[in-house]
Design a protein around this motif. Structure first.
Motif, PDB file in Angstrom:
ATOM      1  N   GLU A  12       0.889  -1.184   0.000  1.00  0.00           N
ATOM      2  CA  GLU A  12       0.000   0.000   0.000  1.00  0.00           C
ATOM      3  C   GLU A  12       0.912   1.214   0.000  1.00  0.00           C
ATOM      4  OE1 GLU A  12      -3.402   0.939   0.567  1.00  0.00           O
ATOM      5  OE2 GLU A  12      -4.318  -1.057   0.625  1.00  0.00           O
ATOM      6  N   ARG A  13       0.832   2.014  -1.045  1.00  0.00           N
ATOM      7  CA  ARG A  13       1.720   3.161  -1.138  1.00  0.00           C
ATOM      8  C   ARG A  13       1.001   4.441  -0.729  1.00  0.00           C
ATOM      9  NH1 ARG A  13       6.607   2.262  -3.389  1.00  0.00           N
ATOM     10  NH2 ARG A  13       6.812   4.454  -3.983  1.00  0.00           N
ATOM     11  N   ASN A  14       1.786   5.515  -0.729  1.00  0.00           N
ATOM     12  CA  ASN A  14       1.326   6.819  -0.290  1.00  0.00           C
ATOM     13  C   ASN A  14       0.039   7.271  -1.010  1.00  0.00           C
ATOM     14  OD1 ASN A  14       1.261   9.650   0.167  1.00  0.00           O
ATOM     15  ND2 ASN A  14       3.455   9.519   0.661  1.00  0.00           N
ATOM     16  N   GLN A  15      -0.894   7.843  -0.250  1.00  0.00           N
ATOM     17  CA  GLN A  15      -2.144   8.364  -0.833  1.00  0.00           C
ATOM     18  C   GLN A  15      -1.882   9.427  -1.896  1.00  0.00           C
ATOM     19  OE1 GLN A  15      -5.138   9.692   1.938  1.00  0.00           O
ATOM     20  NE2 GLN A  15      -4.406   8.319   3.531  1.00  0.00           N
ATOM     21  N   GLU A  16      -0.776  10.143  -1.731  1.00  0.00           N
ATOM     22  CA  GLU A  16      -0.501  11.251  -2.664  1.00  0.00           C
ATOM     23  C   GLU A  16      -0.215  10.767  -4.081  1.00  0.00           C
ATOM     24  OE1 GLU A  16       2.428  13.724  -0.862  1.00  0.00           O
ATOM     25  OE2 GLU A  16       0.914  14.680   0.400  1.00  0.00           O
ATOM     26  N   GLU A  17       0.134   9.484  -4.217  1.00  0.00           N
ATOM     27  CA  GLU A  17       0.315   8.980  -5.584  1.00  0.00           C
ATOM     28  C   GLU A  17      -1.023   8.965  -6.332  1.00  0.00           C
ATOM     29  OE1 GLU A  17       2.225   5.163  -5.439  1.00  0.00           O
ATOM     30  OE2 GLU A  17       4.180   6.020  -4.996  1.00  0.00           O
ATOM     31  N   VAL A  18      -2.132   8.930  -5.561  1.00  0.00           N
ATOM     32  CA  VAL A  18      -3.465   8.916  -6.177  1.00  0.00           C
ATOM     33  C   VAL A  18      -3.979  10.347  -6.379  1.00  0.00           C
ATOM     34  CG1 VAL A  18      -5.837   8.083  -5.913  1.00  0.00           C
ATOM     35  CG2 VAL A  18      -3.926   6.684  -5.107  1.00  0.00           C
ATOM     36  N   THR A  19      -3.734  11.191  -5.391  1.00  0.00           N
ATOM     37  CA  THR A  19      -4.326  12.535  -5.452  1.00  0.00           C
ATOM     38  C   THR A  19      -3.478  13.535  -6.257  1.00  0.00           C
ATOM     39  OG1 THR A  19      -3.268  13.138  -3.359  1.00  0.00           O
ATOM     40  CG2 THR A  19      -5.489  12.228  -3.229  1.00  0.00           C
ATOM     41  N   LEU A  20      -2.213  13.212  -6.468  1.00  0.00           N
ATOM     42  CA  LEU A  20      -1.335  14.108  -7.240  1.00  0.00           C
ATOM     43  C   LEU A  20      -0.841  13.376  -8.488  1.00  0.00           C
ATOM     44  CD1 LEU A  20       0.990  15.430  -4.363  1.00  0.00           C
ATOM     45  CD2 LEU A  20      -1.097  16.485  -5.226  1.00  0.00           C
ATOM     46  N   VAL A  21      -0.726  14.089  -9.569  1.00  0.00           N
ATOM     47  CA  VAL A  21      -0.214  13.486 -10.805  1.00  0.00           C
ATOM     48  C   VAL A  21       0.968  14.318 -11.296  1.00  0.00           C
ATOM     49  CG1 VAL A  21      -0.735  12.965 -13.219  1.00  0.00           C
ATOM     50  CG2 VAL A  21      -2.421  12.461 -11.460  1.00  0.00           C
ATOM     51  N   GLN A  22       2.023  13.597 -11.689  1.00  0.00           N
ATOM     52  CA  GLN A  22       3.226  14.300 -12.167  1.00  0.00           C
ATOM     53  C   GLN A  22       3.209  14.429 -13.686  1.00  0.00           C
ATOM     54  OE1 GLN A  22       7.190  13.426 -10.445  1.00  0.00           O
ATOM     55  NE2 GLN A  22       7.824  12.866 -12.518  1.00  0.00           N
ATOM     56  N   THR A  40      -9.035  14.985   0.368  1.00  0.00           N
ATOM     57  CA  THR A  40      -9.732  13.748  -0.034  1.00  0.00           C
ATOM     58  C   THR A  40      -8.883  12.538   0.334  1.00  0.00           C
ATOM     59  OG1 THR A  40     -10.780  14.830  -1.913  1.00  0.00           O
ATOM     60  CG2 THR A  40     -10.650  12.432  -1.997  1.00  0.00           C
ATOM     61  N   PRO A  41      -9.467  11.623   1.111  1.00  0.00           N
ATOM     62  CA  PRO A  41      -8.681  10.427   1.445  1.00  0.00           C
ATOM     63  C   PRO A  41      -8.609   9.488   0.237  1.00  0.00           C
ATOM     64  CG  PRO A  41     -10.788  10.460   2.633  1.00  0.00           C
ATOM     65  CD  PRO A  41     -10.812  11.609   1.679  1.00  0.00           C
ATOM     66  N   ALA A  42      -7.524   8.726   0.144  1.00  0.00           N
ATOM     67  CA  ALA A  42      -7.374   7.811  -0.996  1.00  0.00           C
ATOM     68  C   ALA A  42      -6.842   6.464  -0.507  1.00  0.00           C
ATOM     69  CB  ALA A  42      -6.409   8.413  -2.009  1.00  0.00           C
ATOM     70  N   ARG A  43      -7.063   5.444  -1.292  1.00  0.00           N
ATOM     71  CA  ARG A  43      -6.421   4.145  -1.047  1.00  0.00           C
ATOM     72  C   ARG A  43      -5.500   3.878  -2.227  1.00  0.00           C
ATOM     73  NH1 ARG A  43      -8.603  -0.292   1.441  1.00  0.00           N
ATOM     74  NH2 ARG A  43      -6.674  -1.292   0.799  1.00  0.00           N
ATOM     75  N   ASN A  44      -4.381   3.226  -1.942  1.00  0.00           N
ATOM     76  CA  ASN A  44      -3.406   3.025  -3.007  1.00  0.00           C
ATOM     77  C   ASN A  44      -2.751   1.649  -2.950  1.00  0.00           C
ATOM     78  OD1 ASN A  44      -1.646   3.401  -5.125  1.00  0.00           O
ATOM     79  ND2 ASN A  44      -0.351   4.898  -4.061  1.00  0.00           N
ATOM     80  N   PRO A  45      -3.566   0.571  -3.143  1.00  0.00           N
ATOM     81  CA  PRO A  45      -2.932  -0.750  -3.250  1.00  0.00           C
ATOM     82  C   PRO A  45      -2.174  -0.809  -4.577  1.00  0.00           C
ATOM     83  CG  PRO A  45      -5.290  -0.922  -3.723  1.00  0.00           C
ATOM     84  CD  PRO A  45      -5.022   0.526  -3.371  1.00  0.00           C
ATOM     85  N   ALA A  46      -0.903  -1.186  -4.528  1.00  0.00           N
ATOM     86  CA  ALA A  46      -0.061  -1.058  -5.726  1.00  0.00           C
ATOM     87  C   ALA A  46      -0.121  -2.280  -6.644  1.00  0.00           C
ATOM     88  CB  ALA A  46       1.379  -0.783  -5.309  1.00  0.00           C
TER      89      ALA A  46
END
Ligand code: MRU
Length: 368
Positions: free
Chosen positions: A294-304, A322-328
């Motif tokens: 499970e990685r950082n929520q910011e990988e879901v809410t932010l895009v590079q 906004t909360p996020a889930r990030n199963p990789a």
């Protein structure tokens, strides 16, 4: 593979003995090559995905051990290195495979002999990875040829997810190796590249690779694959794997399972490019037994991406907080897999067949 005519691997030792890697966080916009000089450098590079992809994680871990043996070759140093590097990413089994392999070679030696032996084994692991992937490509080429024979003069359309290309390995890639081989053999191929949210490895890495090799491709959003399959636009799917169980369940980048379901529903063959060090003979039921990172929520809410000013930047795509889930990763059950493309040939995703093809490797892993 080549970048603008120059051959590169993703990890190598330079003439001064320093390990260099392509820092993949900045692709496709910037090609940055960075040295990794300490065990801590390797731990950060793996955890923060400067290097990523199961085979490359394994190769980097092996070099991390080699560098650590220059710092502290004692028994305690070896144990601590295994521990520190093993904690960096939990899902790709190549990490543990490489650490166990380094331990197997180094533990019986006197500490004074370990640094040189470790560098030799790390270098060999890299060369072996290249050879494994080349052979996966040759076996995959046979399958692409069979599909091409059924539609003479037409393009073979292949869908892939994430980046299981040369950037995910030392060279060639796993899922892309059959594609590169087919292209070299003059078979017209076209690749549908899943963008692969949240980190967009497809958009940023696979598209970059294919572009550099002149392989026709189209970037698609992750949700487009099912539609394209329904309309007969996909001849086959080839994906990589981070860990495949003894019965052939395949753990790979999140979203792979959905593609396998869509492929099954539409009669599209779904192949998994599987280097043998990615088989975890200790586990059977992938859904229940494989730890999913499970990685950082910011990988879901932010895009590079790269802005109009040419600068690489992160943009927020959801409301503040906004909360996020990030199963990789997810697990594709064996019954959805048409075949495992291994360096020893095509293998059904089935306990008995896998054991038949890899009895030696299974015995070696279970003996540890
Ligand atoms: O999180 P990543 O980028 O390390 O995930 C990579 C993948 O899921 C690849 O498909 C997998 O490692 C196979 S690479 C040959």
């Amino acid at each position: 593979m080549k970048i603008d005519g120059t051959h590169y691997r993703t990890i190598w030792q330079d003439d001064a003995g320093v390990v260099q890697v392509i820092d993949q966080r900045w692709l496709p916009h910037e090609l940055r090559i960075v040295p990794l000089k300490t065990r801590a450098d390797f731990a950060v590079a793996i955890r923060d995905m400067w290097v990523r992809g199961a085979p490359l994680i394994g190769a980097a871990a092996a070099w991390g051990v080699a560098v650590a043996m220059q710092e502290d070759p004692s028994d305690a140093g070896l144990s601590e290195t295994w521990q520190v590097l093993n904690e960096t990413r939990p899902t790709a089994i190549n990490l543990r495979w490489a650490l166990d392999e380094m331990e197997r070679v180094l533990r019986p030696l006197a500490p004074s002999e370990r640094a040189a032996a470790a560098a030799k084994r790390a270098s060999d692991i890299c060369d072996e990875d290249v050879e494994i992937n080349r052979n996966i490509g040759l076996h995959g080429l046979d399958i692409i040829k069979q599909i091409a024979a059924k539609k003479p003069g037409q393009t073979v359309n292949i869908l892939t997810h994430c980046n299981a290309g040369w950037l995910a390995t030392v060279d060639w890639g796993t899922a892309t190796s059959p594609i590169y081989h087919a292209h070299e053999a003059g078979i017209p191929v076209h690749v549908f590249v899943d963008e692969t949210r949240p980190r967009n490895q497809g958009a940023q890495l696979t598209a970059w690779e294919l572009n550099h090799h002149g392989i026709p491709h189209s970037l698609i959003v992750d949700n487009a694959g099912g539609h394209l399959m329904q309309h007969g636009e996909v001849d086959m799917v080839i994906v990589g794997t981070d860990r495949t169980t003894a019965r052939g369940d395949v753990c790979n980048k999140i979203g792979t399972y959905l593609k396998a379901l869509a492929a099954k529903a539409n009669g599209v063959p779904f192949y998994v490019a599987l280097p043998s060090p990615t088989i975890d003979w200790r586990v059977d039921d992938g859904v229940k037994e494989i730890p999913i990172e499970e990685r950082n929520q910011e990988e879901v809410t932010l895009v590079q991406g790269r802005g109009a000013d040419g600068q690489i930047a992160l943009v927020q795509i959801s409301p503040d907080g906004t909360p996020a889930r990030n199963p990789a990763f997810d697990v594709t059950p064996a019954e959805l897999v048409t075949g495992l493309l291994t360096e020893r040939g095509l293998c059904p995703a089935d306990t008995t067949e896998m054991e038949k093809m890899f009895s030696d490797l299974k015995a070696a892993m279970l003996a540890d």
